[in-house]
Motif scaffolding. Sequence first.
Motif, PDB file in Angstrom:
ATOM      1  N   MET A  95       0.977  -1.283  -0.008  1.00 41.55           N
ATOM      2  CA  MET A  95       0.033  -0.196   0.021  1.00 41.55           C
ATOM      3  C   MET A  95       0.864   1.273  -0.040  1.00 41.55           C
ATOM      4  SD  MET A  95      -2.725   1.231   3.013  1.00 41.55           S
ATOM      5  CE  MET A  95      -3.520   2.868   3.047  1.00 41.55           C
ATOM      6  N   PRO A  96       0.941   2.052  -0.922  1.00 43.84           N
ATOM      7  CA  PRO A  96       1.512   3.425  -0.957  1.00 43.84           C
ATOM      8  C   PRO A  96       0.957   4.402   0.160  1.00 43.84           C
ATOM      9  CG  PRO A  96      -0.039   3.411  -2.604  1.00 43.84           C
ATOM     10  CD  PRO A  96      -0.125   2.242  -2.182  1.00 43.84           C
ATOM     11  N   CYS A  97       1.850   5.135   0.362  1.00 40.25           N
ATOM     12  CA  CYS A  97       1.483   6.017   1.431  1.00 40.25           C
ATOM     13  C   CYS A  97       2.674   7.245   1.335  1.00 40.25           C
ATOM     14  CB  CYS A  97       1.322   5.669   2.954  1.00 40.25           C
ATOM     15  SG  CYS A  97       0.810   6.853   4.026  1.00 40.25           S
ATOM     16  N   THR A  98       2.165   8.434   0.950  1.00 38.00           N
ATOM     17  CA  THR A  98       2.993   9.863   1.144  1.00 38.00           C
ATOM     18  C   THR A  98       2.350  10.544   2.103  1.00 38.00           C
ATOM     19  OG1 THR A  98       3.546   9.500  -1.374  1.00 38.00           O
ATOM     20  CG2 THR A  98       3.529  11.617  -0.307  1.00 38.00           C
ATOM     21  N   ALA A  99       2.732  10.879   2.932  1.00 41.62           N
ATOM     22  CA  ALA A  99       2.277  11.563   4.189  1.00 41.62           C
ATOM     23  C   ALA A  99       2.997  12.273   5.071  1.00 41.62           C
ATOM     24  CB  ALA A  99       1.471  10.566   4.861  1.00 41.62           C
ATOM     25  N   PRO A 100       2.807  13.251   5.808  1.00 42.76           N
ATOM     26  CA  PRO A 100       3.646  13.739   6.797  1.00 42.76           C
ATOM     27  C   PRO A 100       3.433  13.112   8.030  1.00 42.76           C
ATOM     28  CG  PRO A 100       1.803  15.145   6.571  1.00 42.76           C
ATOM     29  CD  PRO A 100       1.839  14.179   5.603  1.00 42.76           C
ATOM     30  N   LEU A 101       4.521  12.427   8.829  1.00 48.37           N
ATOM     31  CA  LEU A 101       4.056  11.604   9.811  1.00 48.37           C
ATOM     32  C   LEU A 101       3.548  12.385  11.196  1.00 48.37           C
ATOM     33  CD1 LEU A 101       7.357   9.380  10.246  1.00 48.37           C
ATOM     34  CD2 LEU A 101       5.040   8.649  10.277  1.00 48.37           C
ATOM     35  N   GLY A 151      13.214   9.908   2.708  1.00 47.52           N
ATOM     36  CA  GLY A 151      13.246  11.283   2.422  1.00 47.52           C
ATOM     37  C   GLY A 151      11.852  11.802   3.117  1.00 47.52           C
ATOM     38  N   PRO A 152      11.668  13.030   2.884  1.00 47.47           N
ATOM     39  CA  PRO A 152      10.401  13.512   3.388  1.00 47.47           C
ATOM     40  C   PRO A 152       9.277  13.028   2.859  1.00 47.47           C
ATOM     41  CG  PRO A 152      11.584  15.264   1.925  1.00 47.47           C
ATOM     42  CD  PRO A 152      12.391  14.060   1.972  1.00 47.47           C
ATOM     43  N   PHE A 153       8.297  12.952   3.844  1.00 44.77           N
ATOM     44  CA  PHE A 153       6.930  12.137   3.496  1.00 44.77           C
ATOM     45  C   PHE A 153       6.835  10.925   2.963  1.00 44.77           C
ATOM     46  CE2 PHE A 153       7.084  17.084   2.464  1.00 44.77           C
ATOM     47  CZ  PHE A 153       6.352  17.454   3.688  1.00 44.77           C
ATOM     48  N   THR A 154       8.265  10.179   3.240  1.00 44.37           N
ATOM     49  CA  THR A 154       8.072   8.909   2.780  1.00 44.37           C
ATOM     50  C   THR A 154       7.987   7.912   4.247  1.00 44.37           C
ATOM     51  OG1 THR A 154      10.402   8.496   2.838  1.00 44.37           O
ATOM     52  CG2 THR A 154       9.423   9.281   0.803  1.00 44.37           C
ATOM     53  N   GLY A 155       7.728   8.673   5.300  1.00 42.09           N
ATOM     54  CA  GLY A 155       8.079   7.822   6.766  1.00 42.09           C
ATOM     55  C   GLY A 155       7.220   6.640   6.719  1.00 42.09           C
ATOM     56  N   PRO A 156       5.694   6.568   6.663  1.00 43.29           N
ATOM     57  CA  PRO A 156       4.990   5.594   6.870  1.00 43.29           C
ATOM     58  C   PRO A 156       5.255   4.312   5.919  1.00 43.29           C
ATOM     59  CG  PRO A 156       3.599   7.470   6.699  1.00 43.29           C
ATOM     60  CD  PRO A 156       4.921   7.981   6.432  1.00 43.29           C
ATOM     61  N   TYR A 157       5.565   4.759   4.833  1.00 43.50           N
ATOM     62  CA  TYR A 157       5.813   3.746   3.854  1.00 43.50           C
ATOM     63  C   TYR A 157       7.124   3.073   3.928  1.00 43.50           C
ATOM     64  CZ  TYR A 157       6.252   1.273  -0.729  1.00 43.50           C
ATOM     65  OH  TYR A 157       6.480   0.268  -1.782  1.00 43.50           O
ATOM     66  N   LYS A 213      -1.341  21.493   5.578  1.00 45.96           N
ATOM     67  CA  LYS A 213      -2.320  21.673   4.398  1.00 45.96           C
ATOM     68  C   LYS A 213      -1.727  22.546   3.369  1.00 45.96           C
ATOM     69  CE  LYS A 213      -6.540  21.466   3.140  1.00 45.96           C
ATOM     70  NZ  LYS A 213      -7.394  20.076   2.826  1.00 45.96           N
ATOM     71  N   PRO A 214      -0.833  23.494   3.518  1.00 45.65           N
ATOM     72  CA  PRO A 214      -0.033  24.175   2.407  1.00 45.65           C
ATOM     73  C   PRO A 214       0.767  23.362   1.568  1.00 45.65           C
ATOM     74  CG  PRO A 214      -0.097  25.343   4.470  1.00 45.65           C
ATOM     75  CD  PRO A 214      -0.565  24.239   4.917  1.00 45.65           C
ATOM     76  N   TYR A 215       0.651  22.057   2.037  1.00 44.66           N
ATOM     77  CA  TYR A 215       1.707  21.016   1.339  1.00 44.66           C
ATOM     78  C   TYR A 215       0.808  20.201   0.519  1.00 44.66           C
ATOM     79  CZ  TYR A 215       5.740  22.430   4.299  1.00 44.66           C
ATOM     80  OH  TYR A 215       6.521  23.159   5.041  1.00 44.66           O
ATOM     81  N   GLU A 216      -0.430  20.195   0.491  1.00 47.75           N
ATOM     82  CA  GLU A 216      -1.211  19.518  -0.117  1.00 47.75           C
ATOM     83  C   GLU A 216      -1.050  19.022  -1.584  1.00 47.75           C
ATOM     84  OE1 GLU A 216      -5.932  18.443  -0.850  1.00 47.75           O
ATOM     85  OE2 GLU A 216      -5.320  19.966   0.490  1.00 47.75           O
ATOM     86  N   ALA A 217      -0.818  20.159  -2.301  1.00 47.37           N
ATOM     87  CA  ALA A 217      -0.333  19.787  -3.810  1.00 47.37           C
ATOM     88  C   ALA A 217       0.841  19.186  -4.125  1.00 47.37           C
ATOM     89  CB  ALA A 217      -0.336  21.187  -4.485  1.00 47.37           C
ATOM     90  N   TYR A 218       1.840  19.487  -3.222  1.00 43.19           N
ATOM     91  CA  TYR A 218       3.057  18.773  -3.245  1.00 43.19           C
ATOM     92  C   TYR A 218       3.004  17.279  -3.085  1.00 43.19           C
ATOM     93  CZ  TYR A 218       8.005  17.792  -2.252  1.00 43.19           C
ATOM     94  OH  TYR A 218       9.368  17.144  -2.387  1.00 43.19           O
ATOM     95  N   LEU A 219       2.189  17.017  -1.941  1.00 47.94           N
ATOM     96  CA  LEU A 219       2.004  15.616  -1.423  1.00 47.94           C
ATOM     97  C   LEU A 219       1.462  14.953  -2.819  1.00 47.94           C
ATOM     98  CD1 LEU A 219       0.795  16.042   1.974  1.00 47.94           C
ATOM     99  CD2 LEU A 219       3.065  15.329   1.399  1.00 47.94           C
TER     100      LEU A 219
END
Length: 287
Positions: A95-101, A151-157, A213-219
Motif C-alpha cells: 500500500m503506498p503512503c505519501t504523508a507527513p508523519l 526522504g520527506p513524506f515517505t516515513g509511513p511507507y 495543509k499548504p503542502y497538499e498539492a506537493y504531496l
Amino acid sequence: MGGGLASPARRDEVVLITGCSDEGIGAALAFEFWDMGFTVVATSRSLNTMTSFAGHQRIETVALDLLSKNSIEEAVKFVMATYGRIDILINNAAMPCTAPLAEVPTEILDKVYRTNFLGPVMLIQSVVPHMVKKGKGKIVNVGSIVSFAAGPFTGPYSASKAALQCSTDALRLELKPFNIDVMLLVPGAVHTGIGPKGAEVVRSYSSELQIFKPYEAYLLERTKLAHHPKSTPAPLFAKKAAAAILARPSPMCYTYGYLSRIYRILYYCPYWIRNWWFTSKMPKWMV
C-alpha cells in the motif's frame, strides 16, 4: 511480455505472487515467470484489478486480501489443493503512503503497516510449512529503495518496508536449515499504476491536515514519482528480477531500477549528505 500459450517448455514449479494489479510489478512478474515455463498463481485483493490476465487462460488468478488471515489461508489452501506445491512465493503487494508523519491519521499508518509487513508475514507463515515438508523453496520479499534512505513524506511507507527488509534478513537465517532461500528484491523507481493509488491515499486524509495543509498539492505531486520519464518499465524490471531470483546462488538482496544505485549509495553516506540530497530535490519555498 506474456507470450503465454506458445511457451516452448513447461516446468513443474509453482510461483505464487501477490499484488498483481494491472500495470504493476506483480503482473509483470507473473507474465515473465509464465514465459519462462512456470505455473503462475497471480493474486490481488480483488479479481477486478487483474484484467490484464483476462485473455491469458493459463495464469491462475486468485483473490487474496493481506489484511485478512482467513483470506490468506483460503488462498494458500486453494493453491495446494489445485497444484500440490508452492515453490516460489513473491510478496509484492503493498500500500503506498505519501504523508507527513506528524499528521497522518493512525488508522492509515496501521493499514500501511499491516499491508506491507504483517500481511506478508502471515502469508509466509501459511506457506512455509508446505515448503518445509517439500524440503525446499524460495521466498522473495519485495522491499523499496526508500527503506535505504527515507526522504520527506515517505516515513509511513519507508518504515513498513524497512520492517519487511529487517525481517527478511532474519528469516533468511532461520529458514536456511530447511533449504528455503529468502531474498530481498528492491525496485528503484519503476513505472507502474501505483500513482493514482497513492493520490487516493493522500486525498483520504487531506481534509484532516492543518500544519501541512499548504503542502497538499506537493504531496499529490510526489505520488507521481514512479512516473518519471526515466523510470524503469515494469516488464524490464520483471525480466531482470526473475533472472536474479532464479540465479544459483541467487543474491540475498537484488536492486534494480531508476535511482536504485543512488539510494544504495545514500544508505552508506553520513546523514548530512542524505539531508543535503533530499533538500536539494524539494521546492525552494519548502526549505
